[in-house]
Design an enzyme around this catalytic site. Structure first.
Site, PDB file in Angstrom:
ATOM      1  N   GLU A  76     -14.871   8.565   1.470  1.00 50.99           N
ATOM      2  CA  GLU A  76     -16.089   8.760   2.270  1.00 50.99           C
ATOM      3  C   GLU A  76     -16.673   7.386   2.556  1.00 50.99           C
ATOM      4  O   GLU A  76     -16.765   6.550   1.653  1.00 50.99           O
ATOM      5  CB  GLU A  76     -17.132   9.601   1.522  1.00 50.99           C
ATOM      6  N   GLU A 119     -16.689  15.266  -6.499  1.00 49.90           N
ATOM      7  CA  GLU A 119     -17.884  15.137  -7.350  1.00 49.90           C
ATOM      8  C   GLU A 119     -17.914  16.228  -8.429  1.00 49.90           C
ATOM      9  O   GLU A 119     -18.874  16.989  -8.514  1.00 49.90           O
ATOM     10  CB  GLU A 119     -19.149  15.204  -6.484  1.00 49.90           C
TER      11      GLU A 119
HETATM   12  C1  IPT Z   1     -21.246  12.342  -1.344  1.00 47.12           C
HETATM   13  C2  IPT Z   1     -20.619  13.702  -1.390  1.00 47.12           C
HETATM   14  O1  IPT Z   1     -19.301  13.635  -1.835  1.00 47.12           O
HETATM   15  C3  IPT Z   1     -20.637  14.398  -0.087  1.00 47.12           C
HETATM   16  O2  IPT Z   1     -20.324  15.749  -0.297  1.00 47.12           O
HETATM   17  C4  IPT Z   1     -21.953  14.241   0.586  1.00 47.12           C
HETATM   18  O3  IPT Z   1     -22.927  14.839  -0.202  1.00 47.12           O
HETATM   19  C5  IPT Z   1     -22.271  12.793   0.729  1.00 47.12           C
HETATM   20  O4  IPT Z   1     -22.319  12.193  -0.509  1.00 47.12           O
HETATM   21  C6  IPT Z   1     -23.615  12.563   1.355  1.00 47.12           C
HETATM   22  O5  IPT Z   1     -23.823  13.215   2.533  1.00 47.12           O
HETATM   23  S1  IPT Z   1     -21.813  12.035  -2.975  1.00 47.12           S
HETATM   24  C7  IPT Z   1     -22.958  10.694  -2.928  1.00 47.12           C
HETATM   25  C8  IPT Z   1     -23.758  10.742  -4.217  1.00 47.12           C
HETATM   26  C9  IPT Z   1     -22.289   9.404  -2.827  1.00 47.12           C
END
Ligand code: IPT
Length: 957
Positions: free
Chosen positions: A485, A415
């Site tokens: 993720e 990010e």
């Molecule tokens: C995503 C981030 O990469 C991660 O660090 C964490 O914040 C996660 O979300 C949520 O827990 S970013 C999100 C805007 C998709």
């Protein structure tokens, strides 16, 4: 070589430059050179601003006797000085790069030390910091060495010329905020301090400096090629392979390759004139071929997790045993990959990944997420002034970690928007190490990267990507896909993991994913149990978004991890129980099945009647075999029977004991027969009461008062659950968030209107309408009670009225028991399950206490349902369902659960509240990702379901 500097202006804190005076980055290694750990108790003074104190403390002879003490490694905010702050992507200071607030907590640290006996008096020495957040200025014996930023990266200084045999004083000034903070906006606590090891390393004359182990594997020949490039020439020996070559010289020998499933390492030595370095060589080749990431010629399916470093007491200051605990838990839960979100981990973690076998995506310490709030204007990643800092971070990661076989992908960060700085990092990494692909999710067109990565893409989109229908740049269309993720494990959930896995396994291009995230970052707290954002009075914070892991803060697996383990199991066991055969498929990428033993067992009404070993051939990856089960003896008439087949470790391994379960399946044989109807007794009015079989009712309200000797608070329709984090959704998903919409509709304040109590010839019927104030929607609900001598049956009919705009949280009845503790049930267990988190729910006979049925989510919310329950016994009652039901019991009401902010808010009451549910809404992953898939929605539809209640010990049913 050392750099002597004059005192810089305090401007270094806000300087975008990575540092001054530090040595170039190099590999991390263990050698026979002398070393001295400087971990331990350090003298500590906290001041409120970067320039609040002068630097006289660094001068020799300074008396720090009145200072406090902190443990190094550690964070001062977790040791009684100041407080932690949690934000997801908001910078907790005004965004005005590279400026930081005047209020900049600054910790001065002092550590006197003597050189140990036998410390060589020739050669040089290096002082190494493995991690300091966020900016440090360092002096030794009054001489300034320099300063650095890059919190989760190593920094070294040459110090040989300054060392004395005794009476050395190391002084370190650490600033919480610096220009570097703009590059470290990861979703986690802001925790200043010297949080990783500090070590003094002797550097012998003609010692090793930096070296690069190139150890590839050719799957066609079965040979590995080893070449160790070293700044200082020497010899490389690997006795087990009879290798003895000069540095820089390649040698090819037959070897066993390294994979995460078969982490074969060869011990070797790199010897220069002055030093011997231990090598742990793993031969493996990572390649992009046919649009796939292949290791040793085969595509890999990542079954990964995102791991932040966390300990509930020590924050990101981890000891090796905590790191090992993570690795062991991952291996024992079938996890095969880790993304080191979002910074290089403590170096010992990678040693463990090499040794136990995990694929690693090593991610750089870079995130500038807070710039999203201003449409990425002024993002340091697209500003040439910051590029040296970005390149410094890339180099410090790659140089430190390049010799780990477990590291198969480099990641630029997380990010951080887009820009020239990121491109420069990718170019530098590609130039330095062509043997590993580069990942960065923010590179949507894959201009700089070698893997197409997304986060939280919904199932349907992932499927489209699998089919190659997602469009994108020409380059991207040729690349493999990973979900870096997915499956946001905040609170109860994530739901839908099995559905993702089916899609991953159906399309080659989809090479798996990494669940967000490994551990809840709860901070142990005397009054709150575990603290989360806001609990330290932070001005800006993101609440419990920091508790979104598959394990609780103390590393107890949450049901999400149990579910994930089942979903990603490396053996598939399928079949038709009535046919008496099972099909076993080896779903590993590399290992055959020789490490596993198989067992069958047969359950009659949930209890194991027989069991035995099941011979399964040592199938190669991808192979299947049909295996015959033994001929079953006759089961008692009407019994429900099934096979359970398990794969377990055949022998002890470094990460699990013999017998450790790896995979399983259940195959039904004879299905359950619904409970016999309980009818025939006529209800009788007896003054203010109605008597029916074993039961007594209030004649005016139709409420059940008791069954035999068991007092109850009458069952009533219940549709409310304490919204989960996934029900509540993320703030940026306003339309989809179910929790707030349920509340707006009033599902947490349903009213029960009594329309009629009808005492009929063979039944007591209670007619009601259940609805929230202010809305036309309602549920017409009829409770029909019948009984025979000992058994009482409740049949509930629900007819929705009006235009229901939303699915229901749950649909069932809730009743109260005056006393209940031990619970036995025949159904899914041992843990909780919901419609889209039920893969690991195993049908059997289970026992627990009411307290043990609770899942301790850090922020209390709906939890603890058991699926497919045939019957349950608690509090002196047996309840049988027709059909099977979801069972939940707790010592507080749903309303109390809903109101609680921390576990310590939940105080047991007098009554045990029991929910018997006909339906539950799925869980989904909406706290950051997609919601519940349509097939797991609980729609308001006409429904009928029933339960038979019997007092336990009250004679034959
Ligand atoms: C995503 C981030 O990469 C991660 O660090 C964490 O914040 C996660 O979300 C949520 O827990 S970013 C999100 C805007 C998709």
């Amino acid at each position: 070589m050392s750099l002597r500097t004059t005192t810089p202006s305090a401007g270094y804190v806000e300087d975008v430059a990575p540092g001054r005076g530090v040595l170039p980055p190099r590999a991390r290694y263990a050698s026979d050179a002398a070393r001295l750990s400087l971990n331990g108790d350090w003298r500590f003074r906290l001041s409120p601003a970067a320039g609040a104190e002068d630097d006289s403390f660094a001068a020799p002879g300074y008396d720090a006797g009145a200072w406090a003490t902190v443990a190094v490694p550690g964070h001062w905010v977790l040791q009684g000085h100041g407080a932690p702050v949690y934000t997801n992507h908001l910078y907790p200071f005004p965004v005005d790069p590279p400026r930081v607030p005047t209020e900049n907590p600054t910790g001065d640290h002092l550590r006197p030390f003597d050189l140990p006996d036998g410390w060589p008096d020739t050669g040089d020495a290096v002082l190494r910091f493995d991690g300091v957040e966020s900016c440090a200025r360092v002096w030794l014996n009054g001489t300034e060495l320099g300063e650095f930023k890059g919190s989760r990266l190593p920094h070294e200084f040459a110090v040989g010329h300054l060392l004395r045999p005794a009476g050395n004083v190391l002084a370190v000034r650490v600033h919480q905020w610096s220009a570097g903070s703009y590059l470290e906006d990861q979703d986690q606590w802001w925790l200043p301090g010297i949080f990783r090891d500090v070590t003094l390393l002797h550097r012998p004359a003609d010692g090793v400096r930096d070296f690069f182990v190139h150890a590839s594997y050719d799957h066609r020949t079965g040979e590995g090629t080893l070449r160790v490039d070293s700044d200082v020439p020497g010899r490389v020996t690997v006795p087990e392979l009879s290798v003895d070559v000069a540095t820089g010289e390649p040698v090819t020998v037959a070897v066993e390759p390294w994979t995460a499933e078969t982490p074969r390492l060869y011990d070797g030595v790199l010897a220069t004139g002055g030093e011997r370095v231990a090598l742990r060589v793993g031969f493996r080749t990572v390649a992009l071929e046919d649009g796939l990431i292949k290791v040793n010629g085969r595509p890999v399916l990542f079954k990964g997790v995102n791991r932040h470093e966390w300990h509930p007491g020590r924050g990101r200051a981890l000891d090796v045993e905590t790191m090992r605990a993570d690795v062991l838990l991952m291996k024992r839960h079938n996890v095969n990959a880790v993304r080191t979100s979002h910074y290089p981990p403590h170096p010992a973690f990678l040693d463990l990944c090499d040794a136990y076998g995990l694929w690693v995506v090593d991610e750089c310490d870079l995130e500038t997420h807070g710039f999203v709030g201003q449409s990425w204007r002024d993002n340091p990643c697209d500003d040439d002034r910051w590029t040296p800092a970005l390149l410094d971070r890339a180099a410090r990661m790659v140089e430190r970690d390049k010799n780990h076989p477990s590291v198969v992908i480099w990641s630029l960060g997380n990010e951080a928007g887009t820009g020239r700085g990121l491109t420069a990092m990718a170019e530098w990494i590609h130039g330095r190490d062509a043997s590993r692909p580069v990942h960065y999710e923010g590179d949507a067109g894959c201009r700089d990267t070698d893997v197409y990565a997304r986060m939280y893409a919904p199932h349907a989109e992932v499927e489209r990507i699998g089919r190659g229908l997602d469009g994108g740049t020409r380059r991207r269309r040729r690349l493999p896909f990973i979900l870096c993720e997915y499956g946001h494990a905040m609170g109860n959930g994530p739901g839908g993991l099995a559905d993702y896995q089916r899609i991953f396994e159906a399309y080659d291009r989809l090479q798996g994913g990494f669940v967000w995230e490994w551990i809840d970052h709860g901070i142990r707290h005397p009054e709150l149990g575990y603290a989360y954002g806001g609990d330290f009075g932070e001005e800006l914070h993101d609440g419990n978004f920091v508790c979104d892991g598959l394990v609780f803060p103390d590393r107890t697996p949450s049901p999400g991890l149990t579910e994930y383990k089942k979903v990603i199991e490396p053996v598939r066991i399928e079949g038709d129980g009535t046919a008496g055969t099972v099909r076993v498929t080896n779903a590993h990428d590399f290992a055959d099945l020789s490490a596993l033993a198989f067992e069958w067992s047969r359950q009659v009404d949930g209890e194991t009647a027989e069991s035995g070993p099941l011979p399964v051939p040592p199938l190669a990856p991808g192979e299947s075999a049909d295996v015959k089960l033994p001929a079953p003896p006759d089961a008692p008439a009407g019994a429900e029977t099934q096979w359970t087949v398990r794969a377990v470790l055949a022998e002890d391994t470094p990460w699990g004991e013999r017998g450790h379960p790896v995979a399983w399946a259940q195959l039904p044989v004879a299905r359950r027969r619904p409970p016999a109807p309980a009818a025939g007794e006529p209800p009788a009015v007896d003054g203010p009461l109605v008597r029916l079989g074993p039961a007594v009712f209030d004649a005016r309200t139709g409420a059940l008062r008791g069954v035999g000797g068991v007092e109850v608070t009458s069952p009533r329709l219940d549709v409310w659950r304490a919204p989960t984090d996934n029900d509540n959704g993320a703030p940026w998903q306003p339309d989809a968030r179910l929790g707030p919409r349920w509340r707006k509709l009033g599902l947490h304040r349903m009213r029960h209107r009594l329309d009629a109590v009808e005492v009929g010839a063979d039944a007591l019927a209670v007619r009601t309408r259940v609805a929230p104030a202010g809305a036309e929607v309602g549920l017409r609900t009829v409770y029909r009670w019948t009984a025979d001598g000992a058994r009482l049956r409740l049949s509930v009919s629900v007819t929705p009225e009006g235009d229901w705009p939303l699915p229901l949280p749950r649909l069932g009845v809730r009743f109260g028991l005056a006393a209940a503790d031990r619970v036995t049930w025949f159904g899914g267990g041992p843990g909780e399950a919901y419609p889209d988190t039920r893969s690991a729910s195993m049908l059997g006979r289970w026992h627990a206490t009411v307290d043990a049925l609770q899942t301790p989510y850090v922020r209390p919310q709906e939890n603890g349902a058991r699926a497919d329950v045939r019957w349950v016994e608690l509090g002196g009652l047996r309840v049988e369902g027709d059909p099977e039901f979801w069972f939940t019991a707790r010592r507080w009401t749903t309303e109390q659960l809903d109101a609680a902010g921390h576990l310590t808010d939940l105080v047991p009451g007098e009554t045990v509240w029991v929910n018997l549910d006909h339906g539950q809404m799925g869980i989904g992953s909406q706290s950051c990702g997609p919601g519940v898939l349509p097939q797991y929605h609980l729609h308001a539809r006409p429904a009928t379901f029933s339960f038979v209640f019997t007092e336990l010990g009250a004679g034959p049913a």
